[in-house]
Each structure stands twice: as structure tokens, then as C-alpha cells.
Write a protein that holds these residues in place. Structure first.
Motif, PDB file in Angstrom:
ATOM      1  N   PRO A  29       0.681  -1.141  -0.081  1.00 40.16           N
ATOM      2  CA  PRO A  29       0.476  -0.074   0.159  1.00 40.16           C
ATOM      3  C   PRO A  29       1.032   1.812   0.037  1.00 40.16           C
ATOM      4  CG  PRO A  29      -1.342  -1.845   1.756  1.00 40.16           C
ATOM      5  CD  PRO A  29       0.611  -2.290   0.973  1.00 40.16           C
ATOM      6  N   LEU A  30       1.693   1.462   0.714  1.00 42.66           N
ATOM      7  CA  LEU A  30       2.736   2.796   1.076  1.00 42.66           C
ATOM      8  C   LEU A  30       3.764   3.296  -0.755  1.00 42.66           C
ATOM      9  CD1 LEU A  30       3.415   4.575   2.678  1.00 42.66           C
ATOM     10  CD2 LEU A  30       5.617   3.440   4.012  1.00 42.66           C
ATOM     11  N   ARG A  31       3.631   2.056  -1.331  1.00 41.65           N
ATOM     12  CA  ARG A  31       4.338   1.774  -2.298  1.00 41.65           C
ATOM     13  C   ARG A  31       3.519   2.418  -3.878  1.00 41.65           C
ATOM     14  NH1 ARG A  31       9.834   2.113  -3.735  1.00 41.65           N
ATOM     15  NH2 ARG A  31       9.263  -0.378  -4.916  1.00 41.65           N
ATOM     16  N   ARG A  32       2.066   2.019  -3.300  1.00 41.43           N
ATOM     17  CA  ARG A  32       1.059   2.095  -4.795  1.00 41.43           C
ATOM     18  C   ARG A  32       0.448   3.881  -4.071  1.00 41.43           C
ATOM     19  NH1 ARG A  32      -1.976  -1.461  -6.632  1.00 41.43           N
ATOM     20  NH2 ARG A  32      -3.871  -0.341  -7.851  1.00 41.43           N
ATOM     21  N   GLY A  33       0.892   4.300  -2.368  1.00 42.02           N
ATOM     22  CA  GLY A  33       0.256   5.367  -2.328  1.00 42.02           C
ATOM     23  C   GLY A  33       1.552   6.561  -3.283  1.00 42.02           C
ATOM     24  N   PHE A  34       3.535   6.020  -3.422  1.00 45.30           N
ATOM     25  CA  PHE A  34       3.699   7.064  -3.744  1.00 45.30           C
ATOM     26  C   PHE A  34       3.635   6.573  -5.607  1.00 45.30           C
ATOM     27  CE2 PHE A  34       7.979   7.075  -6.003  1.00 45.30           C
ATOM     28  CZ  PHE A  34       8.465   8.277  -5.530  1.00 45.30           C
ATOM     29  N   TYR A  35       3.198   5.731  -6.135  1.00 42.15           N
ATOM     30  CA  TYR A  35       3.376   5.184  -7.227  1.00 42.15           C
ATOM     31  C   TYR A  35       1.686   6.732  -7.620  1.00 42.15           C
ATOM     32  CZ  TYR A  35       2.786   2.607 -11.429  1.00 42.15           C
ATOM     33  OH  TYR A  35       2.239   2.275 -13.162  1.00 42.15           O
ATOM     34  N   VAL A  36       0.871   6.912  -7.174  1.00 38.91           N
ATOM     35  CA  VAL A  36      -0.314   7.066  -7.756  1.00 38.91           C
ATOM     36  C   VAL A  36      -0.383   8.465  -7.132  1.00 38.91           C
ATOM     37  CG1 VAL A  36      -2.715   7.950  -6.457  1.00 38.91           C
ATOM     38  CG2 VAL A  36      -2.022   5.543  -6.760  1.00 38.91           C
ATOM     39  N   ALA A  37       0.988   9.115  -5.797  1.00 41.66           N
ATOM     40  CA  ALA A  37       0.796  10.387  -5.328  1.00 41.66           C
ATOM     41  C   ALA A  37       2.295  11.056  -6.637  1.00 41.66           C
ATOM     42  CB  ALA A  37       1.903  10.602  -4.651  1.00 41.66           C
ATOM     43  N   THR A  38       3.144  10.374  -7.805  1.00 36.28           N
ATOM     44  CA  THR A  38       4.388  10.060  -8.858  1.00 36.28           C
ATOM     45  C   THR A  38       3.286  10.363  -9.893  1.00 36.28           C
ATOM     46  OG1 THR A  38       5.735   9.078  -7.479  1.00 36.28           O
ATOM     47  CG2 THR A  38       6.625   9.280  -9.466  1.00 36.28           C
ATOM     48  N   LEU A  39       2.509   9.773 -10.145  1.00 35.54           N
ATOM     49  CA  LEU A  39       1.929   9.766 -11.591  1.00 35.54           C
ATOM     50  C   LEU A  39       0.990  10.881 -11.504  1.00 35.54           C
ATOM     51  CD1 LEU A  39       1.155   6.029 -12.049  1.00 35.54           C
ATOM     52  CD2 LEU A  39       2.659   7.535 -13.021  1.00 35.54           C
ATOM     53  N   ALA A  40       0.399  11.426 -10.651  1.00 37.27           N
ATOM     54  CA  ALA A  40      -0.368  12.583 -10.338  1.00 37.27           C
ATOM     55  C   ALA A  40       0.346  13.629 -10.002  1.00 37.27           C
ATOM     56  CB  ALA A  40      -1.656  11.990  -9.225  1.00 37.27           C
ATOM     57  N   LEU A  53      -7.130   5.607  -3.439  1.00 39.18           N
ATOM     58  CA  LEU A  53      -7.015   6.832  -2.695  1.00 39.18           C
ATOM     59  C   LEU A  53      -6.437   6.232  -1.180  1.00 39.18           C
ATOM     60  CD1 LEU A  53      -8.154   9.819  -3.031  1.00 39.18           C
ATOM     61  CD2 LEU A  53     -10.100   8.570  -2.622  1.00 39.18           C
ATOM     62  N   ASP A  54      -6.682   5.016  -0.578  1.00 41.10           N
ATOM     63  CA  ASP A  54      -6.257   4.878   0.456  1.00 41.10           C
ATOM     64  C   ASP A  54      -4.830   4.898   0.466  1.00 41.10           C
ATOM     65  OD1 ASP A  54      -8.995   5.317   1.924  1.00 41.10           O
ATOM     66  OD2 ASP A  54      -8.837   2.718   1.654  1.00 41.10           O
ATOM     67  N   ALA A  55      -4.129   4.650  -0.518  1.00 45.35           N
ATOM     68  CA  ALA A  55      -2.880   4.284  -0.382  1.00 45.35           C
ATOM     69  C   ALA A  55      -2.065   5.618  -0.698  1.00 45.35           C
ATOM     70  CB  ALA A  55      -2.174   4.043  -1.707  1.00 45.35           C
ATOM     71  N   LEU A  56      -2.737   6.309  -1.723  1.00 44.65           N
ATOM     72  CA  LEU A  56      -2.245   8.070  -1.006  1.00 44.65           C
ATOM     73  C   LEU A  56      -2.173   8.503   0.036  1.00 44.65           C
ATOM     74  CD1 LEU A  56      -1.070  11.005  -3.338  1.00 44.65           C
ATOM     75  CD2 LEU A  56      -3.799  10.687  -3.949  1.00 44.65           C
TER      76      LEU A  56
END
Ligand code: HEC
Ligand code: HEC
Length: 293
Positions: free
Chosen positions: A176-187, A277-280
Motif C-alpha cells: 500500500p505505501l509503495r502504491r501510494g507513492f506510485y499514485v502520488a508520482t503519476l498524479a 485513494l487510501d494508498a495515497l
């Protein structure tokens, strides 16, 4: 094997195999296009710079035919060009590799693209997600438009977003944390929310600290502090309040946020899956507090 048993073998083994392959190929392609649609619409927001706008937002029938704003830097003045599948003015005849090079490496037909094309946030795309984005772009209707006059001469690349130097492995998205970083980066959250040092974004010392100035036709806006600082940042906001800012473009006090953020919220971030969204949010909570008195 006799001729009969060979025929039997062919019928029993080969034909179901061929059928399975024939069924699997289009199904996989469809899944790619759907994933690509999600990435582009909810996260990477390519439309923001590559689709014309009217009073009601993006002009969907001219999707990807070129963006309205001109980006000026010390050594460049460029507009988001046509990335629809039009052969003459878009990327219809580009190879997949050429499209990928533009997206993740910032390399266009005549060399380096200006850093207004935010490849340093897209380099992190997993191989599969990059394929999916390209597959989705290929589905877009061809729309002809004039090629913008691009001016650029040797602008150095913007610094790659720290942690996004290489494509993620697919399995990283299970964390989840890596996913959150992925989402924040792409966005590209931090392209607008990190602070600056000597006029350049400083993700290392001022990650999420805010202060970047935006001048738009709708007026000026300042990138908010979204660190965990209790007063200067969003440290004491509830998850629901942060989600409302991201997906609805409303602040903690219920007031609408300025268009720089609110347009992205409504047109794109509102489409994020609850999982992303939760991961972000999880990742945003790890940003050290900065700023304040
Ligand atoms: C913040 C604005 C912005 C966003 C967001 C953006 N781009 Fe771009 N893009 C640009 C600009 C500006 C250029 C032209 C740069 C130049 O010519 O030096 C460009 C160039 C390109 C090119 C090269 C096209 C050509 O004819 O040279 C491709 C392909 C491309 N972008 C695809 C994408 C895709 C796909 C996305 C989303 C994943 C995306 N862009 C998101 C601003 C953006
Ligand atoms: C194109 C620039 C841009 C991008 C990309 C962007 N933001 Fe913003 N954001 C802003 C600006 C500017 C504001 C301040 C708006 C205002 O003053 O009304 C803001 C406001 C916010 C707020 C409200 C903070 C407050 O104190 O009111 C939050 C939370 C937020 N953004 C989170 C995010 C997240 C998370 C992402 C990535 C998913 C993101 N933003 C992407 C420009 C951006």
C-alpha cells in the motif's frame, strides 16, 4: 503416430489451444485499454495539457488534439501537441517505442522535449502500465490540428522525482505505501506542492511544503503545504477531509479550492479507486512536517 491419431491429437489439443489463444489475445488487449483509460483519466491527466478547453472544461470531441496553454521556460516556449491518432498532426504513425520514449524519457522526434512534458513523473510507470497508456492513446479518435510552433534550445531536464528514477515492478503495487507513492508520482502532486529553492523544485528538503506560485487566467494560486505539519500543513486533517480536497476540490472549511487544484480534482482525481485513494493518503501521512512559524 498414425494419421488418425494425429488428426485426433490435433483436434483435441491444437484446436482448443488455438481457440484459447484467439480468445485470450483480444481479452488481454481490452484489459490493457481499460487500465490505460484509468491511468490517464484518474492519475496522469494527459488531457490537462493535450486537450483543448471550452467553458465547460475539456472539449471531448477534440480530445488529445493539443492543449491550450503555452509553457514558457528560460530556453523554451512550447504547447502540448496533438497526441491523438491523427497521422499527420498526431502520433498515429509513431511506433509504440517512439510514443513510450516521449512519455517516460521526454524524447521526441527531434530530440529532447522541453521539461513542460513531465516525463520525470511518468518514468515510474510499470512496463505493463506504460503499455496500457499507449494502448489507450491508440484508441483515441484521430483529430487533425495545426502543429504548434515549439521553441526549445538545450534546456536541461528537470530532476527526476526522487524514488521515481526507474519503472516500478508490478508487485510493488501490492504494497500500500509503495502504491501510494506510485499514485502520488503519476498524479504529480509534488510538482505543485513541493517548495522551491533558487527557483527549482526541492523535493528533498521541501517535499510537500508548498509555496509554488501559479499564475493562471483565473488568477493566482499558491501550492498548499500538504506536509504533516499540524498547523501549516494537513497533519490534523482527517482522512475524509483530505479525500474531499483531492477528489472534490473543497478545502477543510468546505470552501472550493482554486481551479489549479479543483479542475484536476473534478476532471481526474475524482475517478481514483478507493484502493488508490487510501494508498495515497497512507503515503501523504509519511511526509515529514515542514513549514509553519
Ligand atoms: C503538464 C503538461 C503535460 C502533461 C500533464 C502531459 N504532457 Fe505530454 N507534452 C507536454 C508538452 C508541453 C509537450 C511538448 C514538449 C516539446 O515539444 O518540447 C508534450 C509532448 C508530448 C509528446 C510528444 C508529442 C510530439 O508531437 O512531440 C507525447 C507523445 C506526449 N506529450 C504524451 C503525453 C501523455 C501520454 C501524457 C499523460 C501520460 C502527457 N503527455 C502528459 C505537456 C504535458
Ligand atoms: C497543477 C498543480 C497541482 C497538482 C498537480 C495538485 N495540486 Fe493540490 N493544490 C494545488 C493548489 C494551487 C492548491 C491550493 C488551492 C487554493 O488555494 O484554493 C492545492 C490544494 C490542495 C489541498 C488543500 C490544502 C489546503 O490547505 O487547503 C490538498 C489536500 C491537495 N492540494 C492535495 C493534492 C494531492 C494529494 C495531489 C495529487 C493527487 C495534488 N494536490 C495535486 C495545486 C495542485
Amino acid at each position: 503416430m498414425s494419421a488418425t491419431s494425429l488428426r485426433l491429437w490435433a483436434r483435441r489439443v491444437l484446436s482448443p489451444l488455438c481457440l484459447a489463444l484467439a480468445l485470450a489475445a483480444p481479452a488481454a488487449a481490452a484489459a490493457d485499454v481499460e487500465r490505460g483509460r484509468y491511468l490517464v483519466e484518474a492519475l496522469t491527466a494527459c488531457d490537462n495539457c493535450h486537450t483543448p478547453r471550452g467553458p465547460d472544461g475539456y472539449v471531448r470531441e477534440k480530445r488529445f488534439s493539443g492543449g491550450p496553454q503555452t509553457f514558457n521556460g528560460p530556453n523554451y516556449s512550447v504547447r502540448g501537441p496533438n497526441i491523438s491518432s491523427d497521422a499527420a498532426s498526431g502520433i498515429g504513425v509513431w511506433s509504440d517505442d517512439a510514443v513510450k520514449a516521449a512519455i517516460v524519457a521526454g524524447i521526441g522526434p527531434d530530440g529532447r522535449l522541453a521539461p513542460a512534458m513531465p516525463s520525470e513523473y511518468y518514468r515510474i510507470l510499470t512496463m505493463r502500465d506504460l503499455e496500457a497508456v499507449v494502448a489507450y492513446l491508440r484508441e483515441a479518435a484521430p483529430v487533425a490540428s495545426a502543429r504548434p510552433e515549439q521553441r526549445r534550445d538545450g534546456e536541461p531536464r528537470a530532476e527526476t522525482f526522487p524514488g521515481a528514477e526507474a519503472p516500478f515492478e508490478e508487485k510493488a503495487l501490492d504494497d500500500p505505501l509503495r502504491r501510494g507513492f506510485y499514485v502520488a508520482t503519476l498524479a504529480r502532486c509534488m510538482e505543485c506542492h513541493s517548495g522551491e529553492t533558487n527557483g527549482a523544485l526541492d523535493h528533498r528538503e521541501k517535499l510537500g511544503a508548498g509555496g509554488k506560485l501559479f499564475r493562471t487566467p483565473a488568477g493566482t494560486a499558491v501550492g498548499a503545504n500538504i506536509t504533516q505539519h499540524p498547523t501549516a500543513g494537513i497533519g490534523v486533517w482527517s482522512d475524509e477531509e483530505i479525500k474531499a480536497a483531492i477528489t472534490k476540490g473543497v478545502g477543510r472549511d468546505g470552501r472550493p479550492l482554486k481551479p489549479t487544484m479543483a479542475n484536476l480534482s473534478k476532471a481526474h482525481f475524482a475517478k481514483m479507486t478507493p484502493q488508490d485513494l487510501d494508498a495515497l493518503i497512507l503515503w501523504l501521512r509519511t511526509i515529514p512536517p515542514r513549514g509553519g512559524p
